[in-house]
Design an enzyme around this catalytic site. Structure first.
Site, short mmCIF file in Angstrom:
data_model
loop_
_atom_site.label_atom_id
_atom_site.label_comp_id
_atom_site.label_asym_id
_atom_site.label_seq_id
_atom_site.Cartn_x
_atom_site.Cartn_y
_atom_site.Cartn_z
CD GLU A 36 -36.94 -51.81 65.87
OE1 GLU A 36 -37.00 -51.98 64.64
OE2 GLU A 36 -36.27 -50.83 66.24
CG HIS A 44 -35.67 -49.23 62.85
ND1 HIS A 44 -35.12 -50.16 63.22
CD2 HIS A 44 -34.77 -48.44 62.18
CE1 HIS A 44 -33.98 -50.46 63.11
NE2 HIS A 44 -33.53 -49.34 62.35
NE ARG A 60 -29.95 -52.25 63.88
CZ ARG A 60 -29.84 -51.58 62.85
NH1 ARG A 60 -30.07 -50.19 63.15
NH2 ARG A 60 -29.48 -52.00 61.84
#
Length: 326
Positions: free
Chosen positions: A271, A290, A242
């Site tokens: 994000e 991601h 993360r």
């Protein structure tokens, strides 16, 4: 349920594959489905967009459902999220408001595969040389990849993913060391990892640092500017866990000043990564959006079980309900 169709919003389906990876035919005639593939963090936009919907399908933690947003969604009764838990949803508050939250399992080893894809593409400069080759750049080669045999992989986090990452590192002939706030020598030994008693030593010794930690209030920004300053100038930093685990401005500065060899990042503080973010401009960082959990196998499980969860909710027997974490 009412005789009319139930309104469903599918959020953040970037590749528009919800209907490709699952068969919705068993419930489709009971639903009115809209898709919103664009992620927004603007709560006013979200509240206006999602106000009419009874069911929301959430893709992992791309959209956050905090108490303040849940209060503005009077029609919401069910959140079908992908994955077994979603830290972006205030599950306790949702439960108190009568909103059921269900999750899914997964399939395959997507995250582990991506960890090593990112490590290898970063230390071997695959992205750099791919771009140069396609641009007909000369000379034919421009970088010197780092060989992994005999080098040290430092794992921040030695749970299931960290242990598996370490096993693969040994296949390349790497030494594997590990640290986390709760790691014990016994657990490190069972994982086949050399126990390191403090974070500072791990950052000093490692040629590649890889983060495998869960984000929480306690681990937020656990990787500091001081930690990054301890890294060898030849070392690489990898984060597939993360973004907020790391002091991102400090990492950007270290990379700008070329204090370390480079970084491979799949996760970010915000994000999607803002279009003007400085990380997008750096030549010594390999970025992916991601993608660690994204694979055909995982999406089959995610979307297939999402359909099952919606069907169970419509029939008054919700399943795979996510409980409140202690």
């Amino acid at each position: 349920m009412s005789s009319g169709r139930i309104r469903v919003a599918i959020l953040d389906d970037y590749q528009n594959v919800a209907f490709k990876f699952a068969d919705w035919s068993s419930i489709q005639d009971r639903l009115a489905i809209d898709s919103f593939p664009d992620t927004t963090a603007d709560e006013d936009v979200l509240a206006k967009r999602l106000e009419p919907y009874t069911i929301i399908c959430a893709m992992r933690e791309r959209t956050k459902f905090r108490a303040s947003l849940l209060d503005r969604l009077p029609n919401l009764r069910f959140i079908a999220t992908t994955g077994p838990y979603n830290a972006g949803i205030d599950v306790e508050y949702a439960k108190n408001k009568g909103v059921v939250v269900s999750g899914t399992g997964g399939k395959g080893n997507s995250t582990l595969e991506h960890i090593w894809a990112l490590i290898l593409s970063t230390v071997r400069y695959i992205v750099v040389e791919d771009a140069r080759t396609k641009a007909s750049a000369t000379p034919w080669q421009s970088t010197i990849p780092m060989g992994l045999a005999g080098k040290t992989l430092g794992l921040v986090g030695v749970g299931r993913l960290g242990s598996a990452t370490g096993r693969i590192a040994k296949a390349f002939g790497m030494e594997v060391i590990g640290w986390s706030p709760n790691l014990t020598p016994e657990r490190a030994e069972s994982a086949g990892v050399t126990f390191i008693s403090n974070k500072e030593e791990l950052f000093r010794r490692s040629d590649v640092v890889s983060i495998q930690m869960v984000l929480s209030d306690r681990t937020h920004h656990m990787i500091t500017a001081a930690d990054l300053a301890l890294m060898k100038p030849t070392a690489f930093f990898i984060n597939t866990s993360r973004g907020p685990l790391v002091d991102e401005p400090a990492l950007v500065q270290v990379l700008k000043e070329k204090k370390i060899a480079g970084a491979g990042l799949d996760v970010f503080e915000e994000e999607p990564l803002p279009l003007d973010h400085p990380l997008r401009k750096l030549s010594n960082v390999t970025l992916s959006p991601h993608m660690g959990y994204v694979s055909d196998d995982n999406y089959e499980a995610f979307w297939g079980q999402t359909v099952e969860n919606i069907a169970a909710f419509l029939d008054g027997r919700p399943t795979r309900i996510i409980g409140v974490r202690g």
